[in-house]
Design a protein around this motif. Structure first.
Motif, PDB file in Angstrom:
ATOM      1  N   GLN A  32      39.376  37.896  36.775  1.00  0.00           N
ATOM      2  CA  GLN A  32      38.115  37.967  36.025  1.00  0.00           C
ATOM      3  C   GLN A  32      37.173  39.004  36.632  1.00  0.00           C
ATOM      4  O   GLN A  32      36.443  39.682  35.905  1.00  0.00           O
ATOM      5  CB  GLN A  32      37.432  36.600  35.985  1.00  0.00           C
ATOM      6  N   THR A  33      37.196  39.144  37.949  1.00  0.00           N
ATOM      7  CA  THR A  33      36.364  40.158  38.602  1.00  0.00           C
ATOM      8  C   THR A  33      36.804  41.549  38.177  1.00  0.00           C
ATOM      9  O   THR A  33      35.968  42.409  37.883  1.00  0.00           O
ATOM     10  CB  THR A  33      36.425  40.012  40.138  1.00  0.00           C
ATOM     11  N   ILE A  34      38.110  41.773  38.108  1.00  0.00           N
ATOM     12  CA  ILE A  34      38.625  43.075  37.667  1.00  0.00           C
ATOM     13  C   ILE A  34      38.195  43.346  36.232  1.00  0.00           C
ATOM     14  O   ILE A  34      37.761  44.454  35.894  1.00  0.00           O
ATOM     15  CB  ILE A  34      40.166  43.151  37.807  1.00  0.00           C
ATOM     16  N   ILE A  35      38.302  42.343  35.378  1.00  0.00           N
ATOM     17  CA  ILE A  35      37.888  42.491  33.977  1.00  0.00           C
ATOM     18  C   ILE A  35      36.416  42.892  33.905  1.00  0.00           C
ATOM     19  O   ILE A  35      36.043  43.825  33.182  1.00  0.00           O
ATOM     20  CB  ILE A  35      38.146  41.182  33.197  1.00  0.00           C
ATOM     21  N   SER A  36      35.565  42.214  34.668  1.00  0.00           N
ATOM     22  CA  SER A  36      34.130  42.512  34.667  1.00  0.00           C
ATOM     23  C   SER A  36      33.829  43.892  35.245  1.00  0.00           C
ATOM     24  O   SER A  36      32.960  44.610  34.742  1.00  0.00           O
ATOM     25  CB  SER A  36      33.368  41.442  35.450  1.00  0.00           C
ATOM     26  N   LEU A  37      34.553  44.278  36.292  1.00  0.00           N
ATOM     27  CA  LEU A  37      34.377  45.612  36.861  1.00  0.00           C
ATOM     28  C   LEU A  37      34.749  46.694  35.849  1.00  0.00           C
ATOM     29  O   LEU A  37      34.002  47.659  35.653  1.00  0.00           O
ATOM     30  CB  LEU A  37      35.229  45.776  38.122  1.00  0.00           C
ATOM     31  N   GLU A  38      35.899  46.544  35.218  1.00  0.00           N
ATOM     32  CA  GLU A  38      36.359  47.556  34.256  1.00  0.00           C
ATOM     33  C   GLU A  38      35.421  47.689  33.067  1.00  0.00           C
ATOM     34  O   GLU A  38      35.281  48.770  32.498  1.00  0.00           O
ATOM     35  CB  GLU A  38      37.774  47.229  33.782  1.00  0.00           C
TER      36      GLU A  38
END
Length: 75
Positions: A32-38
């Motif tokens: 989820q952190t990767i999704i939010s970063l992207e």
């Protein structure tokens, strides 16, 4: 003076054919952190930003870009 931060995480990840899950595991965060970063919905801590750059094997400036907000006098 506020600005914005954008990143090239999706592009760097796609070039390497890494999944979001794989990248998350490499840097010790959730998918989820990767999704939010992207999606540029989350700005990482400085330590996390350096870890991301290290995993990709590039400089931090190759991953993240800071865009200062222009004021009326800057036009």
């Amino acid at each position: 003076m506020a600005g914005s931060l954008t990143n090239n995480i999706y592009m760097l990840r796609a070039e390497r054919r890494w999944s979001q899950k794989y990248l998350a595991e490499q840097i010790g965060v959730s998918r989820q952190t990767i999704i939010s970063l992207e999606a540029n919905r989350y700005n990482p801590s400085l330590i996390l930003a350096f870890r991301i750059a290290e995993v990709f094997g590039v400089g931090i400036e190759d991953v993240f870009r800071y865009h200062p907000q222009q004021t009326k006098g800057d036009e």
